[in-house]
Write a protein that holds these residues in place. Sequence first.
Motif, short mmCIF file in Angstrom:
data_model
loop_
_atom_site.label_atom_id
_atom_site.label_comp_id
_atom_site.label_asym_id
_atom_site.label_seq_id
_atom_site.Cartn_x
_atom_site.Cartn_y
_atom_site.Cartn_z
N LEU A 93 0.83 -1.22 0.00
CA LEU A 93 0.00 0.00 0.00
C LEU A 93 0.86 1.26 0.00
CD1 LEU A 93 -2.81 -1.02 2.53
CD2 LEU A 93 -3.09 -0.56 0.08
N LYS A 94 2.00 1.19 0.70
CA LYS A 94 2.87 2.38 0.78
C LYS A 94 3.52 2.68 -0.57
CE LYS A 94 4.79 0.86 4.68
NZ LYS A 94 5.41 0.69 6.01
N ALA A 95 3.52 1.68 -1.47
CA ALA A 95 4.14 1.88 -2.79
C ALA A 95 3.13 2.34 -3.85
CB ALA A 95 4.81 0.59 -3.24
N VAL A 96 1.87 2.44 -3.47
CA VAL A 96 0.82 2.83 -4.43
C VAL A 96 0.97 4.31 -4.78
CG1 VAL A 96 -1.70 3.25 -4.57
CG2 VAL A 96 -0.83 1.04 -3.75
N GLY A 97 0.76 4.67 -6.05
CA GLY A 97 0.83 6.05 -6.50
C GLY A 97 -0.16 6.93 -5.75
N SER A 98 0.29 8.13 -5.34
CA SER A 98 -0.53 8.94 -4.42
C SER A 98 -1.83 9.44 -5.06
CB SER A 98 0.29 10.12 -3.90
OG SER A 98 0.75 10.86 -5.00
N SER A 99 -1.90 9.47 -6.39
CA SER A 99 -3.13 9.97 -7.01
C SER A 99 -4.18 8.86 -7.17
CB SER A 99 -2.81 10.58 -8.37
OG SER A 99 -2.25 9.59 -9.20
N THR A 100 -3.86 7.67 -6.70
CA THR A 100 -4.80 6.56 -6.82
C THR A 100 -6.07 6.81 -6.03
OG1 THR A 100 -3.25 4.80 -7.36
CG2 THR A 100 -5.13 4.15 -6.05
N ASP A 101 -7.19 6.45 -6.65
CA ASP A 101 -8.49 6.66 -6.04
C ASP A 101 -8.94 5.41 -5.29
OD1 ASP A 101 -10.61 8.25 -5.61
OD2 ASP A 101 -11.03 8.62 -7.72
N VAL A 102 -8.88 4.28 -6.02
CA VAL A 102 -9.31 3.01 -5.45
C VAL A 102 -8.19 1.99 -5.58
CG1 VAL A 102 -10.91 1.06 -5.72
CG2 VAL A 102 -11.77 3.40 -5.90
N VAL A 103 -7.94 1.27 -4.47
CA VAL A 103 -6.92 0.22 -4.52
C VAL A 103 -7.60 -1.14 -4.31
CG1 VAL A 103 -6.25 0.66 -2.11
CG2 VAL A 103 -4.73 -0.60 -3.57
N VAL A 104 -7.23 -2.07 -5.18
CA VAL A 104 -7.76 -3.44 -5.11
C VAL A 104 -6.72 -4.30 -4.41
CG1 VAL A 104 -8.41 -5.48 -6.47
CG2 VAL A 104 -9.04 -3.18 -7.27
N LEU A 105 -7.16 -5.11 -3.44
CA LEU A 105 -6.28 -6.11 -2.84
C LEU A 105 -6.71 -7.47 -3.36
CD1 LEU A 105 -6.16 -5.09 0.94
CD2 LEU A 105 -4.58 -4.46 -0.89
N HIS A 106 -5.73 -8.25 -3.77
CA HIS A 106 -6.06 -9.58 -4.29
C HIS A 106 -4.91 -10.53 -4.01
CE1 HIS A 106 -8.50 -12.26 -6.72
NE2 HIS A 106 -7.39 -12.72 -7.25
N ASP A 107 -5.22 -11.73 -3.53
CA ASP A 107 -4.17 -12.71 -3.27
C ASP A 107 -3.56 -13.20 -4.58
OD1 ASP A 107 -4.54 -12.69 -0.49
OD2 ASP A 107 -6.21 -14.10 -0.67
N ALA A 108 -2.24 -13.30 -4.58
CA ALA A 108 -1.53 -13.80 -5.78
C ALA A 108 -1.92 -15.24 -6.11
CB ALA A 108 -0.03 -13.71 -5.55
N VAL A 109 -2.50 -15.94 -5.15
CA VAL A 109 -2.84 -17.35 -5.35
C VAL A 109 -4.32 -17.56 -5.70
CG1 VAL A 109 -0.93 -18.28 -4.00
CG2 VAL A 109 -3.03 -17.59 -2.83
N ARG A 110 -4.92 -16.53 -6.30
CA ARG A 110 -6.29 -16.63 -6.82
C ARG A 110 -6.25 -16.12 -8.25
NH1 ARG A 110 -10.28 -16.23 -2.21
NH2 ARG A 110 -9.10 -15.74 -0.35
N PRO A 111 -5.80 -16.98 -9.19
CA PRO A 111 -5.53 -16.49 -10.54
C PRO A 111 -6.77 -16.26 -11.42
CG PRO A 111 -4.99 -18.81 -10.39
CD PRO A 111 -5.40 -18.38 -9.02
N LEU A 112 -7.94 -16.73 -10.97
CA LEU A 112 -9.11 -16.68 -11.85
C LEU A 112 -9.93 -15.40 -11.62
CD1 LEU A 112 -10.13 -20.41 -11.37
CD2 LEU A 112 -8.64 -19.45 -13.13
N VAL A 113 -9.39 -14.29 -12.04
CA VAL A 113 -10.03 -12.99 -11.80
C VAL A 113 -10.93 -12.65 -12.99
CG1 VAL A 113 -9.60 -10.56 -11.29
CG2 VAL A 113 -7.89 -12.29 -10.70
N GLU A 114 -12.18 -12.29 -12.70
CA GLU A 114 -13.09 -11.93 -13.80
C GLU A 114 -13.27 -10.41 -13.83
OE1 GLU A 114 -16.67 -14.31 -13.49
OE2 GLU A 114 -15.45 -16.12 -13.27
N GLU A 115 -13.04 -9.82 -15.01
CA GLU A 115 -13.05 -8.36 -15.12
C GLU A 115 -14.39 -7.75 -14.71
OE1 GLU A 115 -11.56 -6.65 -18.79
OE2 GLU A 115 -12.42 -4.70 -18.25
N ASP A 116 -15.50 -8.40 -15.09
CA ASP A 116 -16.82 -7.85 -14.75
C ASP A 116 -17.00 -7.74 -13.24
OD1 ASP A 116 -17.41 -7.68 -17.35
OD2 ASP A 116 -18.86 -9.36 -17.39
N PHE A 117 -16.60 -8.81 -12.55
CA PHE A 117 -16.76 -8.79 -11.09
C PHE A 117 -15.80 -7.78 -10.46
CE2 PHE A 117 -16.02 -10.26 -6.75
CZ PHE A 117 -17.32 -10.16 -6.28
N LEU A 118 -14.59 -7.71 -11.00
CA LEU A 118 -13.61 -6.75 -10.50
C LEU A 118 -14.16 -5.32 -10.59
CD1 LEU A 118 -10.65 -6.60 -9.49
CD2 LEU A 118 -9.97 -6.23 -11.87
#
Length: 234
Positions: A93-118
């Motif tokens: 989180l400390k490395a996120v760009g300061s102008s970011t509005d929304v940050v998504v957290l996601h485990d690296a071990v959940r590879p099946l991400v669906e764009e619509d749900f995201l």
Amino acid sequence: FPVSVVLPAAGSGERMGLATPKQFCSVLGRPLLYYTLQAFLNVPWVREVIVVVSQDWLQETSDILQSFSPTTRSKVRVVSGAATRHRSIWNGLKAVGSSTDVVVLHDAVRPLVEEDFLKRIVLAAKEQGAAGAVRPLISTVVSPTKDGSMLDHTLDRSQYQASEMPQAFRYPAIMEAYHNCSEHDLDFGTECLHLVQKYAGISAKLLLGPSSLWKVTLRKDLYAIEGVLKEEHC
Ligand code: CTP
Ligand code: MG
């Protein structure tokens, strides 16, 4: 609006019981982390992806990044992990760009991400401050007596849900929560939704996610994920 993603990938995968942390285990010839990264890098409105890995796996991570085009991998930043998942997330989180509005957290071990749900999770977080994926419980949950040996009472499964990933937060809200939480929270807490509720006063919107969001935790999950990815990539 600018959206950043933090992928904690600095765990050691004790429950998997292999020498290699599960996010670096090979699935169809590529490390599992590759697929999770690919899923987010394919989403055009994701501005940056911060991957949190332990020092020992920095080289392997940069090798994975080489499999993406220079433009694509320029969206990725790699930072060092820490002893607990919360501490790794905090580094990310400390490395996120300061102008970011929304940050998504996601485990690296959940590879099946669906764009619509995201997208639904991100929009809910933008509106509500925090949002997380949930799934119905598969097992009934029992509460044992203090020594763990006897049934004390059984919980009504229909009144509970399993908290899954992704989760999304307004960036200032999640930063406030991590700033204000205790060392004990960073060492023993398990749930970011709880941190923002307790330390930033925000109750998260819960969205019922697809079953594909499940987390690779045990050895059998590696076989299962291989089966699903095989179908997707054929
Ligand atoms: N994680 C992390 N830093 C830690 C611990 C976990 O970045 N100190 C990450 C893992 O790499 C994983 C995610 O958090 O992507 C979810 O955690 P979990 O499934 O518990 O992974 P591990 O902690 O690696 O597994 P285990 O609990 O079985 O040891
Ligand atoms: Mg763990």
